[in-house]
Design a protein around this motif. Structure first.
Motif, PDB file in Angstrom:
ATOM      1  N   TYR A   1      -2.722  -8.397  -7.786  1.00 11.22           N
ATOM      2  CA  TYR A   1      -4.035  -7.836  -8.499  1.00 11.22           C
ATOM      3  C   TYR A   1      -3.449  -8.610  -9.874  1.00 11.22           C
ATOM      4  CZ  TYR A   1      -3.774  -3.897  -4.867  1.00 11.22           C
ATOM      5  OH  TYR A   1      -3.748  -3.487  -3.823  1.00 11.22           O
TER       6      TYR A   1
ATOM      7  N   LEU B   1      -7.831  -2.126 -10.799  1.00 16.59           N
ATOM      8  CA  LEU B   1      -6.969  -3.876 -10.719  1.00 16.59           C
ATOM      9  C   LEU B   1      -7.700  -3.933  -9.480  1.00 16.59           C
ATOM     10  CD1 LEU B   1      -4.593  -1.935 -12.501  1.00 16.59           C
ATOM     11  CD2 LEU B   1      -2.540  -2.957 -10.407  1.00 16.59           C
TER      12      LEU B   1
ATOM     13  N   LEU C   1      -7.714  -6.977  -6.472  1.00 11.73           N
ATOM     14  CA  LEU C   1      -7.005  -7.710  -5.392  1.00 11.73           C
ATOM     15  C   LEU C   1      -7.211  -8.635  -5.372  1.00 11.73           C
ATOM     16  CD1 LEU C   1      -4.445  -6.886  -3.254  1.00 11.73           C
ATOM     17  CD2 LEU C   1      -6.627  -7.593  -1.379  1.00 11.73           C
TER      18      LEU C   1
ATOM     19  N   PHE D   1      -0.974  -8.152 -11.983  1.00 15.95           N
ATOM     20  CA  PHE D   1       0.594  -7.273 -11.247  1.00 15.95           C
ATOM     21  C   PHE D   1       1.210  -7.526 -10.369  1.00 15.95           C
ATOM     22  CE2 PHE D   1       0.581  -4.231 -14.972  1.00 15.95           C
ATOM     23  CZ  PHE D   1      -0.832  -4.024 -14.963  1.00 15.95           C
TER      24      PHE D   1
ATOM     25  N   LEU E   1      -5.700   5.363 -13.381  1.00 19.26           N
ATOM     26  CA  LEU E   1      -6.916   5.003 -11.378  1.00 19.26           C
ATOM     27  C   LEU E   1      -6.530   5.271 -10.497  1.00 19.26           C
ATOM     28  CD1 LEU E   1      -5.016   1.852 -12.871  1.00 19.26           C
ATOM     29  CD2 LEU E   1      -7.301   2.063 -13.308  1.00 19.26           C
TER      30      LEU E   1
ATOM     31  N   THR F   1      -3.986  -2.670   2.231  1.00 21.19           N
ATOM     32  CA  THR F   1      -3.883  -3.278   0.763  1.00 21.19           C
ATOM     33  C   THR F   1      -4.762  -1.461   0.093  1.00 21.19           C
ATOM     34  OG1 THR F   1      -5.014  -5.309   1.693  1.00 21.19           O
ATOM     35  CG2 THR F   1      -5.845  -4.161  -0.610  1.00 21.19           C
ATOM     36  N   GLN F   2      -4.456  -1.008  -1.171  1.00 20.67           N
ATOM     37  CA  GLN F   2      -5.069  -0.216  -1.761  1.00 20.67           C
ATOM     38  C   GLN F   2      -6.276  -1.287  -2.867  1.00 20.67           C
ATOM     39  OE1 GLN F   2      -1.858   1.772  -4.480  1.00 20.67           O
ATOM     40  NE2 GLN F   2      -0.364   2.425  -3.143  1.00 20.67           N
ATOM     41  N   TYR F   3      -7.596  -0.012  -2.958  1.00 18.28           N
ATOM     42  CA  TYR F   3      -8.630  -0.855  -3.909  1.00 18.28           C
ATOM     43  C   TYR F   3      -8.511  -0.105  -4.126  1.00 18.28           C
ATOM     44  CZ  TYR F   3      -9.577  -3.293   1.185  1.00 18.28           C
ATOM     45  OH  TYR F   3      -9.779  -4.256   0.931  1.00 18.28           O
ATOM     46  N   PHE F   4      -8.856  -0.610  -6.147  1.00 20.83           N
ATOM     47  CA  PHE F   4      -9.087   0.626  -7.723  1.00 20.83           C
ATOM     48  C   PHE F   4     -10.497   0.915  -7.695  1.00 20.83           C
ATOM     49  CE2 PHE F   4      -3.884   0.944  -8.120  1.00 20.83           C
ATOM     50  CZ  PHE F   4      -3.826   0.214  -7.528  1.00 20.83           C
ATOM     51  N   GLY F   5     -10.303   1.665  -8.637  1.00 26.57           N
ATOM     52  CA  GLY F   5     -11.383   2.017  -9.254  1.00 26.57           C
ATOM     53  C   GLY F   5     -10.974   1.698 -10.438  1.00 26.57           C
TER      54      GLY F   5
END
Lengths: 113, 114
Positions: free
Chosen positions: A36, A44, A46, A90, B90, B102-106
């Protein structure tokens, strides 16, 4: 237990030079690995992920990473650095049982003009 | 575009004054996460929801609470913020498939405590 180690909390490269950010993992089962990027005051984003389909993974913004099981590594590279690449990076591994992602401590990439 | 939205982006509160941070998602993901990230550190998971099931991390202080009234929204409540709670918060989402998920972040909410 799974873990991720990023070598170097700060890396500086000249604009146009090769970028190499190092990540080593520890896992008792086949890992799923992620890189990330985080720009200042942002969330973050991807860059790329390894899910066992191919050992060389291409991501966004010209980055790629190679999974090397023998070295337990997943280093991030970019052939030619751009000023806009300056950010925190990261490396992360996921535990496939409970959706928890384990982050490395991060590497701040500085691009020198 | 489908995304994870956090409001506000910057929040200032006073020591001990309750504050609520908001996260919404248009991805229709099952899992929503809250992370705390302090300067020059990796994000630290506070808790997550798998649908309506709440999962608290063992070391998350009781001062931090969360609500998920529906699939799209999740809130982080800090009941009595201390100076040490100043951080970037976050929110992230994932489908909940496990494994390659997969993690999607704000974009995060930066909290300042005066």
């Amino acid at each position: 237990a799974q873990s991720v180690t990023q070598l170097g909390s700060h890396v500086s490269v000249s604009e146009g030079a090769l970028v190499l950010l190092r990540c080593n993992y520890s896992s008792s089962v086949p890992p799923y690995l992620f890189w990330y990027v985080q720009y200042p005051n942002q969330g973050l984003q991807l860059l790329l992920k390894y899910t066992s389909a191919a050992t060389l993974v291409k991501g966004i913004n010209g980055f790629e990473a190679e999974f090397k099981k023998s070295e337990t590594s997943f280093h991030l590279t970019k052939p030619s650095a751009h000023m806009s690449d300056a950010a925190e990076y990261f490396c992360a591994v996921i535990t496939n049982r409970d959706d928890k992602i384990i982050f490395g401590k991060g590497t701040r990439l500085h691009i020198l003009p | 575009d489908a995304m994870v939205i956090q409001n506000p982006r910057y929040q200032v509160t006073q020591f001990g004054k309750p504050v609520t941070l908001s996260c919404s998602q248009t991805l229709n993901h099952n899992v929503m996460y809250w992370y705390q990230q302090k300067s020059s550190q990796a994000p630290k998971l506070l808790f997550h929801y798998y649908d309506k099931d709440f999962n608290n991390e063992a070391d998350t202080p009781d001062n931090f609470q969360s609500r998920r009234p529906n699939t799209s929204f999740c809130f982080l409540d800090i009941r009595s913020p201390g100076l040490g709670d100043a951080a970037m918060y976050l929110c992230a989402t994932s489908r909940g498939d496990g494994g390659t998920d997969t993690q999607y972040f704000g974009p995060g909410t930066r909290l300042t405590v005066l």
